[in-house]
Design an enzyme around this catalytic site. Structure first.
Site, PDB file in Angstrom:
ATOM      1  N   ASN A 170      56.814   0.847  23.865  1.00  0.00           N
ATOM      2  CA  ASN A 170      55.526   1.354  23.414  1.00  0.00           C
ATOM      3  C   ASN A 170      55.709   2.203  22.165  1.00  0.00           C
ATOM      4  O   ASN A 170      56.627   3.031  22.104  1.00  0.00           O
ATOM      5  CB  ASN A 170      54.896   2.190  24.531  1.00  0.00           C
ATOM      6  CG  ASN A 170      53.429   2.447  24.311  1.00  0.00           C
ATOM      7  OD1 ASN A 170      53.015   2.865  23.235  1.00  0.00           O
ATOM      8  ND2 ASN A 170      52.630   2.210  25.337  1.00  0.00           N
TER       9      ASN A 170
ATOM     10  N   ASP B 159      50.870   1.174  11.580  1.00  0.00           N
ATOM     11  CA  ASP B 159      51.505   1.219  12.894  1.00  0.00           C
ATOM     12  C   ASP B 159      51.945  -0.166  13.352  1.00  0.00           C
ATOM     13  O   ASP B 159      53.004  -0.314  13.964  1.00  0.00           O
ATOM     14  CB  ASP B 159      50.536   1.820  13.918  1.00  0.00           C
ATOM     15  CG  ASP B 159      51.220   2.099  15.242  1.00  0.00           C
ATOM     16  OD1 ASP B 159      52.161   2.895  15.253  1.00  0.00           O
ATOM     17  OD2 ASP B 159      50.822   1.513  16.261  1.00  0.00           O
ATOM     18  N   ASP B 160      51.158  -1.192  13.072  1.00  0.00           N
ATOM     19  CA  ASP B 160      51.479  -2.533  13.566  1.00  0.00           C
ATOM     20  C   ASP B 160      52.707  -3.103  12.869  1.00  0.00           C
ATOM     21  O   ASP B 160      53.506  -3.804  13.502  1.00  0.00           O
ATOM     22  CB  ASP B 160      50.275  -3.467  13.363  1.00  0.00           C
ATOM     23  CG  ASP B 160      49.021  -2.893  13.985  1.00  0.00           C
ATOM     24  OD1 ASP B 160      48.995  -2.724  15.200  1.00  0.00           O
ATOM     25  OD2 ASP B 160      48.079  -2.572  13.239  1.00  0.00           O
TER      26      ASP B 160
ATOM     27  N   ARG C 231      41.626  -6.797  14.227  1.00  0.00           N
ATOM     28  CA  ARG C 231      42.618  -7.385  15.133  1.00  0.00           C
ATOM     29  C   ARG C 231      43.008  -6.335  16.172  1.00  0.00           C
ATOM     30  O   ARG C 231      44.055  -5.728  16.111  1.00  0.00           O
ATOM     31  CB  ARG C 231      43.862  -7.840  14.358  1.00  0.00           C
ATOM     32  CG  ARG C 231      44.814  -8.696  15.182  1.00  0.00           C
ATOM     33  CD  ARG C 231      46.210  -8.699  14.619  1.00  0.00           C
ATOM     34  NE  ARG C 231      46.789  -7.360  14.544  1.00  0.00           N
ATOM     35  CZ  ARG C 231      47.349  -6.717  15.567  1.00  0.00           C
ATOM     36  NH1 ARG C 231      47.356  -7.262  16.767  1.00  0.00           N
ATOM     37  NH2 ARG C 231      47.871  -5.514  15.402  1.00  0.00           N
TER      38      ARG C 231
ATOM     39  N   ASN D  75      50.295  -7.161  23.695  1.00  0.00           N
ATOM     40  CA  ASN D  75      49.284  -6.479  24.502  1.00  0.00           C
ATOM     41  C   ASN D  75      47.947  -7.188  24.348  1.00  0.00           C
ATOM     42  O   ASN D  75      47.709  -7.842  23.328  1.00  0.00           O
ATOM     43  CB  ASN D  75      49.133  -5.021  24.033  1.00  0.00           C
ATOM     44  CG  ASN D  75      50.238  -4.140  24.553  1.00  0.00           C
ATOM     45  OD1 ASN D  75      50.574  -4.186  25.721  1.00  0.00           O
ATOM     46  ND2 ASN D  75      50.811  -3.332  23.676  1.00  0.00           N
TER      47      ASN D  75
ATOM     48  N   TYR E 167      45.135   5.105  26.527  1.00  0.00           N
ATOM     49  CA  TYR E 167      45.534   4.106  25.530  1.00  0.00           C
ATOM     50  C   TYR E 167      45.861   2.796  26.238  1.00  0.00           C
ATOM     51  O   TYR E 167      45.140   2.376  27.135  1.00  0.00           O
ATOM     52  CB  TYR E 167      46.679   4.649  24.672  1.00  0.00           C
ATOM     53  CG  TYR E 167      46.757   3.934  23.343  1.00  0.00           C
ATOM     54  CD1 TYR E 167      45.682   3.969  22.464  1.00  0.00           C
ATOM     55  CD2 TYR E 167      47.856   3.179  22.982  1.00  0.00           C
ATOM     56  CE1 TYR E 167      45.704   3.270  21.260  1.00  0.00           C
ATOM     57  CE2 TYR E 167      47.890   2.491  21.780  1.00  0.00           C
ATOM     58  CZ  TYR E 167      46.811   2.542  20.923  1.00  0.00           C
ATOM     59  OH  TYR E 167      46.826   1.855  19.734  1.00  0.00           O
TER      60      TYR E 167
ATOM     61  N   GLU F 237      45.671   1.055  11.460  1.00  0.00           N
ATOM     62  CA  GLU F 237      45.873   0.547  12.824  1.00  0.00           C
ATOM     63  C   GLU F 237      45.040  -0.712  13.063  1.00  0.00           C
ATOM     64  O   GLU F 237      43.833  -0.750  12.785  1.00  0.00           O
ATOM     65  CB  GLU F 237      45.438   1.636  13.818  1.00  0.00           C
ATOM     66  CG  GLU F 237      45.764   1.338  15.260  1.00  0.00           C
ATOM     67  CD  GLU F 237      47.131   1.848  15.661  1.00  0.00           C
ATOM     68  OE1 GLU F 237      47.707   1.280  16.607  1.00  0.00           O
ATOM     69  OE2 GLU F 237      47.616   2.816  15.045  1.00  0.00           O
ATOM     70  N   ASP F 238      45.678  -1.753  13.578  1.00  0.00           N
ATOM     71  CA  ASP F 238      45.007  -2.972  14.036  1.00  0.00           C
ATOM     72  C   ASP F 238      44.169  -3.660  12.948  1.00  0.00           C
ATOM     73  O   ASP F 238      43.014  -4.029  13.175  1.00  0.00           O
ATOM     74  CB  ASP F 238      44.165  -2.679  15.277  1.00  0.00           C
ATOM     75  CG  ASP F 238      45.041  -2.528  16.519  1.00  0.00           C
ATOM     76  OD1 ASP F 238      46.266  -2.522  16.359  1.00  0.00           O
ATOM     77  OD2 ASP F 238      44.498  -2.432  17.629  1.00  0.00           O
TER      78      ASP F 238
ATOM     79  N   LYS G 192      44.592   6.592  20.068  1.00  0.00           N
ATOM     80  CA  LYS G 192      45.882   6.862  19.412  1.00  0.00           C
ATOM     81  C   LYS G 192      45.994   8.331  19.019  1.00  0.00           C
ATOM     82  O   LYS G 192      47.050   8.956  19.194  1.00  0.00           O
ATOM     83  CB  LYS G 192      46.025   5.951  18.189  1.00  0.00           C
ATOM     84  CG  LYS G 192      47.395   6.004  17.508  1.00  0.00           C
ATOM     85  CD  LYS G 192      48.536   5.629  18.410  1.00  0.00           C
ATOM     86  CE  LYS G 192      48.609   4.199  18.819  1.00  0.00           C
ATOM     87  NZ  LYS G 192      49.172   3.260  17.873  1.00  0.00           N
TER      88      LYS G 192
END
Length: 604
Positions: free
Chosen positions: A491, A296-297, A184, A446, A131, A273-274, A202
């Protein structure tokens, strides 16, 4: 009230589940011969015993010697260490990282059981390869690295077909789905179909950290096009060569996918996610009350950040009740920054009971500077955090980060901007003069090149008596005189496995704010006072399964308290409610999958 008969039956049932988790259960398969060797879910390579080779048609398809699981493990680790030794002098760190990823990926493609055993036992070394940080490199180079598909791909061209497509996935049950649209990826922007590397990585961490069964997870790429012209012009690009869908056309595509998933697996947890900010907030609002999902973000990053902020209060020698009095400057008004603010304010409200005062100590900046109520065309998600212009003398809308730090004198500087180096020398020196007895710096963006500052820069310019956390892995800083500046990696890995596993094992119909708060508070309380005094806010990743068991148990108990738990398997909500705190932790531990070869039985 439970009867004595039901109580005894419950205990016997619990005992049977315990023993069944210790003894590997047989795996019923329909394949035979070479087809088994080509299936990484059931392949044991040279580890098939002679009895299985005979009855499964494998005799002659493998070298005659049977190699034990432990010997296979040792052989792989020897080859990996050899790679490390041979690349130690290489200056191209990205080349080395991808070489390490390739050797692990080849094992994943061939033998999942051995792969996850290697990952679990060496989690500290291998997590940065599977990851963050290497996953960003993998996504950037995905078309060139592609060898075999993993997960599922749904695209804008599949409208009207998704309900039938979902049945192409071979697993009968799916517990967890991680979904991205690639818009993203980390701080790298729109990577289109290359973003599939995020759900894959993930979910590997879910298996390693939470003990999810790898045969019951599903990474998904929802390809709605890309606005990255470089990708569209790349002859090797594997995704749709068209601009991204927008508006109702985009949302109807997501709706169709979600309907297909919930039709086949109504209890599956879907993790977004993202996604770019506007769709991250829109999809969370659209779906969070309808089924078990989270982003998650927005929520995962927020939970980890909140745990660190609560730990910072302890590191400053204050009680947790003093958290609402912390002055916190947040740099970055995207989905992650706004998610952190929302959860931190909710925590403040729980402590003070006053929503208005809970938000007063937070100051939000975007690329245009401090956000106040004078700002025009402000994103609706940021409106609750816009400051009154006259709150602090001399501060105006659009004020620079340096101005805000000098005027506000914050206890915490939290970065989720995706802009490398934004915490420059001047800003860090200004924080040093804030008056806080132990200021905290969270440089959480990140990958590493996008981090707001490095650990060395933070300790050099803001002083040795700081708390430092990053989203990227940094080494601890040697301060001289035998002192060490501890670097915390903030994290999501510490939190999201426990949230997912707790939601699964409670049978939660939705994931509530209180469940997320419970997870964050559990993580914050995990560290000892001695660790906190040193500036260590987060535990070692080597403890990930112990952390997950406790965080997961806190999520289960919160789900029960909020009456959103529907039970899991043969464990009903009443039994979950009856469990003590310790029994809930043990219940979570017992339901963690651990990689061992199972006996294979061919279905007649």
């Amino acid at each position: 009230m439970w009867s004595l008969t039901k109580f005894v039956a419950s205990r016997l049932s619990r005992s049977r589940r315990f023993f069944s988790s210790v003894i590997p259960r047989p795996c019923i398969i329909q394949k035979r011969g070479a087809d088994i060797l080509h299936d990484p879910w059931i392949n044991k390579d040279t580890g098939f015993p002679l009895t299985e080779r005979n009855r499964l048609g494998l005799r002659g398809l493998l070298p005659p010697r049977v190699i034990s699981f432990e010997q296979q493990y040792a052989r792989f680790m020897e080859s990996y260490r050899s790679l490390e030794k041979n690349t130690v002098s290489e200056s191209d760190t990205s080349h080395v990282a991808l070489a390490k990823w390739r050797i692990l990926n080849r094992l994943h493609d061939r033998n999942e059981t051995l792969y996850f055993r290697v990952l679990i036992d060496n989690i500290k070394d291998f997590a940065p390869i599977i990851y963050t940080q290497t996953v960003g490199l993998v996504c950037q180079n995905y078309s060139g690295l592609f060898r075999r598909p993993r997960g599922m791909y749904f695209s804008a061209k599949d409208k009207g077909e998704m309900m039938s497509m979902i049945y192409n996935w071979p697993a009968q049950m799916v517990d967890m789905i991680v979904l991205t649209d690639g818009s993203r990826i980390l701080g790298l922007g729109d990577l289109g179909v290359h973003g599939i590397g995020i759900p894959i990585g993930k979910l590997d961490m879910y298996v390693a950290g939470a003990g999810l069964n790898p045969q019951r997870i599903l990474p998904v790429m929802l390809d709605v096009g890309t606005n990255n012209l470089k990708l569209i012009e790349d002859p090797l690009y594997l995704g749709l060569r068209q601009p991204r869908l927008e508006g109702e056309e985009y949302l109807s595509t997501i709706d169709e996918f979600i309907e297909a998933v919930l039709t086949r697996w109504p209890k599956a947890i879907v993790k977004f996610e993202d996604f770019q900010m506007k769709w991250a907030f829109e999809t969370l609002k659209r779906y969070r009350e309808r089924f078990c999902m989270f982003n998650d973000d927005i929520q995962g990053t927020a939970g980890v950040a909140l745990a660190g902020l609560l730990g910072t209060v302890r590191a400053q020698g204050r009680s947790l009740d003093d958290f609402p009095n912390q002055k916190i400057v947040v740099v970055g008004a995207g989905s992650a920054g706004l998610g952190v603010l929302s959860m931190a304010v909710q925590a403040g409200v729980r402590m003070t009971g006053n929503a208005e005062t809970a938000a007063q100590k937070f100051f939000l900046l975007d690329k245009d500077g401090l956000i106040t109520k004078e700002r025009k065309n402000l994103d609706p998600a940021a409106v609750p955090f816009a400051k009154d212009p006259g709150l602090i003398a001399g501060l105006r809308d659009g004020g620079s980060l340096l101005e805000v730090v000098k005027k506000v004198k914050p206890d915490v500087l939290l970065g989720l901007s995706g802009v490398g180096g934004v915490f420059n020398e001047e800003v860090l020196k200004a924080l040093r003069e804030s008056g806080s007895n132990r200021p905290a710096i969270f440089a959480m963006s990140n990958p590493t090149m996008n981090a707001e500052c490095t650990a060395v820069e933070a300790f050099k310019h803001a002083g040795e008596n700081i708390v430092f956390a990053s989203g990227s892995p940094f080494e601890n800083v040697q301060l001289g005189n035998g002192k060490v500046g501890y670097v915390n990696q903030a994290n999501n890995m510490y939190l999201f496995p426990g949230i997912g596993l707790g939601a699964l094992l409670s049978g939660a119909c939705i994931i509530t704010n209180d469940m997320l708060q419970a997870a964050a508070e559990c993580l914050a309380s995990y560290m000892t006072d001695q660790d906190i005094e040193k500036g260590i806010l987060y535990p070692s990743i080597n403890s990930i399964r112990d952390i997950t068991a406790k965080v997961g148990a806190s999520v289960v108990r919160a789900a029960v308290a909020e009456e959103v738990a529907e039970g899991y398997g043969k464990v009903d909500p009443e039994e979950l409610a009856y469990m003590s705190k310790e029994e809930t932790v043990e219940y979570v531990r017992r339901n963690m999958w651990y990689p061992n070869y199972s006996p294979l039985v061919q279905k007649k």
